[in-house]
Write a protein that holds these residues in place. Structure first.
Motif: not given
Lengths: 377, 174, 369
Positions: A3-4, A123-127, A284-296
């Motif tokens: 859902d998230l 994210g998974k469907k966020l292009v 975690l939801p996919s966009y959170l993973w994206f932001f965590i990796k980009v932050a690193i």
């Protein structure tokens, strides 16, 4: 967690359905596109504001000091103060400047920076737009920046700006070539130029483990493309005091600043998408993973800035043409060979590793032979 | 191997970065500074946070610190110790002090003492020259002002002296 | 038929206001592309008339003025002046005063080298990180100076005849602790900076100063020793108690920017050796000779020199028997070292000028006086 995951596409569907009730379908599509574009621009502006503050605080911590911490609690309102200051500054145009070029340069540098974000998968469907030549689109937009910098350098009518402009253009186009070659090896390994498909092709192993040499080459070229330390000679503060944007003040300077930070964030996002698995990750939801990796990755960019001195322009260009381009070509050869052989997955990974170690080891050995040493040289 | 020097540099920087959270000036979260007592001077450690949040946190100066000049009072009588001999004015390299006195010999009385704070370089040669121990350098260093008041008179200098809790000139140099 | 490419030279002014010229120093560069064809240094923006000011003041009143020559290393300026005046007036300071002077001078040497290394890297582009690490260690040394003399930057402590006052209680153990820390800090900077490949690329072979040229221009200090000439005033004409300490004079053969940086690091470690020996051997006793406030040295002239952190600092004093010096001439280290700038910069790129200037390590206070 699904859902998230789907919260933004779900909201989009609701709004589209409501709008279709009283508007023709083509208008609804255009409105949805406009909303997505606005969302991306808004997100980018907020990210840039956060990045300016984060850079100063992280740089401060690496230097045993606090960053700005007076404006709000922990300095959180500092970006607002910076933006306000830039907005109310007087716009000075030097007398010898070429007015049209001087005016257009900030515009041309900022628009492609925003345009890159249309194809990056959050994210998974966020292009925003799942182009199937997304990689080509990104590389092409990266080259428009060099025109804008030359316009800024020449149009300012200042020798320092001209020097900065020359250096920047030379640097930018000589780092495009190894960047394109490194991305090409990823495209060959993934089989498609669309960024969404490249991310999906990275299970079970992200490409950083399959193509470490390409990862390093792309990382170095990315740092050079955005004019960040250790490749920030065009805006070398200690020598030519800000280089090509020396004669800009106020909102126009803010545009250059904005473009640099958006480019930094875009290059980090490309590194994450191409090599680190994009939005993939458990729980975690996919966009959170994206932001965590980009932050690193962005943290690593700041870390590099704090640590290294900068290279001189001819050493920069030598490094690119004499080392990175042959290395990238060798890497491309190895990748193409391994992919064409069509092996089973486990053996393919080992073959990639062997190839990369050979190419990388040879490159490092040769580089060690031809650079000055610490001992009596 | 090429690149080892770069990695060592990165390691040094990140070590400093991480240690700022554990050593150095620790502020009580969520406040960003500690108040109420002078800040401690840190031991030479090499890592840890090294920022002092002035003006909420201030150091206390070392005893021999040379701030603005001040006049001392005689503890029994409460009068300034100065007898207007003018040795300080003669010793000053830059002509900062002007002693205004009247009378001669035993009746010499100090009328006013003009001290040009804008020109003083805080070298302490005047204090060393004074044979009666009437002046000393205080610990005041926050001397910036909005008024164009460069010359201090005797009463200002006596006020600084009363604020400072110092009774004897040269107390730190024993 | 050979066709030559016709280019035009531009004149670039790295003006007095510049983040990397170590003060108000102006260089008029003639560039062809990025290569430097000619360099004309222009200085005098910080001229304050120190020599003339000192000639109107007594020998004791000139001590705060000599502080302000090379404002980064103030204790050694006073030391040089004290050596010159003592030679002129025939005073010999007591043992404890000599040891205290050596301790302060060696701490000042470390201070200066830390700052020189830090700012060299700042010019190279490492965004203030080595500067801040070096300044952190400097804070501890400056705290020691404030504890002993009352002021961090203009100590007014070393006087002709001895030292202004004795060291406070607890100074020597704290100084020993600091020396132990400074050994570790020198190693940390070595790890951080010496093997950095980017720095090696930038600094090796840049700004090479051949030893004959160095001697011809009268260059002294770390710049001379990095070109291979083993000359140090502490060994050539020993002053104070330096002949009792066991230390080496490092030299390096190449004379480029990297060697000057490495030499400063090596000299720093030698200074730490001297400090350890001095802090152990310091005797008790008085700290100053009885020198009258208005010193009247006999008629004559003297040239007293010491090894300041930047080179040889000398004072040429002429006395006519009165209590004010008749002629007060300073032989500044940075001014003479700066003469060699044009010679070693021609042929290099713009980006190198700044680091060559940083490696010569000047302070405009001394160049302009």
């Amino acid at each position: 967690m699904t859902d998230l995951e789907n919260i933004l596409p779900y909201l989009g569907e609701l709004i589209a359905r409501w709008l279709r009730g009283f508007l023709p379908s083509w208008l609804v599509d255009m409105i949805m596109m406009a909303i997505v574009g606005l969302l991306i621009i808004l997100l980018m502006v907020i990210v840039v504001m956060a990045l300016t503050l984060l850079e100063r605080k992280i740089l401060g911590r690496l230097q045993d000091r606090l960053g700005p911490n007076r404006v709000g609690p922990y300095g959180l309102i500092q970006p607002v103060a910076d933006v306000l200051k830039l907005l109310i500054k007087e716009d000075i145009i030097p007398e010898k400047a070429d007015r049209l070029l001087h005016f257009l340069a900030p515009v041309i540098i900022v628009v492609p920076a925003f345009m890159v974000w249309a194809v990056i998968p959050f994210g998974k469907k966020l292009v925003a737009a799942d182009l199937n030549i997304a990689v080509l689109y990104v590389i092409a937009l990266g080259s428009v920046t060099s025109i804008a910098i030359l316009m800024a350098g020449w149009g300012s009518g200042n020798k320092y700006a001209l020097l900065g402009g020359f250096r920047a253009v030379a640097q930018l186009f000589s780092y495009e070539v190894p960047m394109a070659l490194a991305i090409l090896s990823v495209v060959i390994a993934a089989g498609s130029m669309s960024l969404q498909k490249i991310v999906e092709a990275q299970s079970p192993l992200p490409f950083v483990l399959l193509q470490p040499v390409a990862f390093l080459i792309y990382f170095i070229c990315g740092v050079a493309e955005t004019n960040r330390s250790p490749f920030d000679l065009p805006e070398a503060e200690s020598e030519i005091i800000a280089g090509y944007h020396i004669e800009y003040s106020g909102v126009k300077w803010a545009m250059f600043f904005l473009a640099e930070y958006i480019n930094t964030f875009a290059v980090s996002a490309m590194v994450v998408t191409l090599f680190l698995g994009g939005w993939k990750g458990p729980i975690l939801p996919s966009y959170l993973w994206f932001f965590i990796k980009v932050a690193i990755v962005v943290y690593v960019f700041f870390w590099l800035r704090a640590t290294f001195p900068r290279l001189r322009i001819d050493q920069l260009l030598n490094f690119s043409w004499k080392f990175l381009v042959p290395l990238a070509m060798a890497n491309l050869l190895v990748t193409g060979l391994v992919t064409k052989l069509g092996l089973v997955y486990g053996i393919k990974v080992t073959a990639y590793w062997v190839g990369n170690i050979l190419v990388g080891g040879l490159g490092l050995y040769l580089l060690g032979r031809f650079t000055p040493k610490k001992a009596l040289a | 191997m090429f690149g080892l020097g770069l990695l060592k540099g990165l390691y040094t920087t990140i070590k400093h970065g991480i240690m700022t959270y554990f050593k150095g000036y620790k502020h009580p979260f969520p406040k960003r500074y500690f108040t109420g007592r002078p800040a401690p001077r840190l031991e030479p450690e090499g890592v840890g946070l090294f920022t002092l949040q002035y003006p909420e946190e201030k150091y206390s100066m070392f005893p021999r610190f040379r701030g603005a000049l001040m006049h001392l009072r005689d503890p029994q009588t409460g009068q300034p110790k100065c007898v207007a001999c003018g040795a300080c004015a003669l010793a000053c390299p830059h002509g900062v002090i002007e002693v205004v006195a009247e009378g001669k010999g035993k009746e010499r009385k100090l009328v006013d003492y003009l001290y040009n704070l804008g020109r003083c370089v805080f070298c302490r040669l005047c204090v060393e020259a004074c044979p009666y121990g009437a002046i000393e350098m205080s610990h005041e260093y926050e001397l910036a002002t909005y008024e164009n008041k460069m010359v201090l008179h005797l009463e200002d200098l006596l006020k600084i002296g009363d604020r400072s809790n110092v009774t004897e000139s040269g107390w730190a140099w024993k | 038929m050979a066709v030559a490419l016709k280019t035009q030279e531009i004149v670039l002014n790295m003006g007095p206001q510049h983040p990397s010229t170590h003060g108000v120093f102006r260089m008029v560069l003639t560039l062809e592309g990025e290569t430097i064809v000619d360099l004309k240094p222009v200085y005098g923006y910080l001229h304050r008339g120190i020599e003339k000011l000192s000639e109107g003041r007594s020998y004791l009143q000139a001590v705060p003025i000599t502080d302000r020559l090379d404002y980064m290393c103030a204790m050694t300026n006073e030391f040089a002046y004290a050596v010159a005046v003592e030679k002129l007036a025939g005073i010999k300071p007591p043992e404890r005063a000599e040891y205290i002077r050596v301790i302060m001078a060696e701490f000042t040497r470390i201070l200066n080298h830390m700052m020189a290394i830090g700012f060299l890297f700042n010019d190279l582009g490492a965004y203030f990180t080595p500067v801040l690490y070096a300044f952190r260690a400097r804070e501890h040394i400056l705290d020691l100076f404030e504890w002993a003399s009352g002021s961090r930057m203009m100590p007014n402590y070393i006087r002709p005849g001895g030292v202004a006052g004795d060291l406070p209680e607890g100074f020597i153990p704290q100084a020993k602790k600091l020396v132990a820390h400074l050994w570790k800090f020198a190693d940390e900077l070595d790890t951080f900076l010496s093997e950095n490949e980017i720095f090696l690329q930038r600094a090796r072979g840049v700004g090479v100063l051949p030893p004959e040229v160095a001697i011809a221009y009268g260059v002294t200090g770390p710049v001379l020793r990095a070109s291979g000439v083993k000359y140090d005033v502490r060994r050539a004409e020993p002053y104070s108690v330096y002949d009792r300490f066991d230390f080496e004079i490092p030299t390096l053969p190449n004379g480029d920017v990297y060697d000057r940086y490495m030499l400063r690091l090596l000299e720093w470690k030698q200074s730490l050796r001297i400090l350890e020996q001095a802090l152990d051997q310091i005797p008790d006793g008085p700290v100053s000779e009885k020198v009258p406030r208005r010193l009247r040295p006999p008629k004559g002239e003297v040239y007293g020199r010491i090894e300041a952190p930047k080179g040889e600092l000398g004072f040429y004093l002429v006395s006519d028997g009165s209590d004010k010096p008749y002629r007060f001439k300073i032989r500044p280290t940075s001014f003479v070292n700066l003469g060699v700038l044009r010679e070693i910069t021609i042929g290099h790129k713009v980006a190198d000028v700044v680091i060559i200037l940083g490696s010569i390590d000047i302070t405009m206070g001394e160049v302009d006086r």
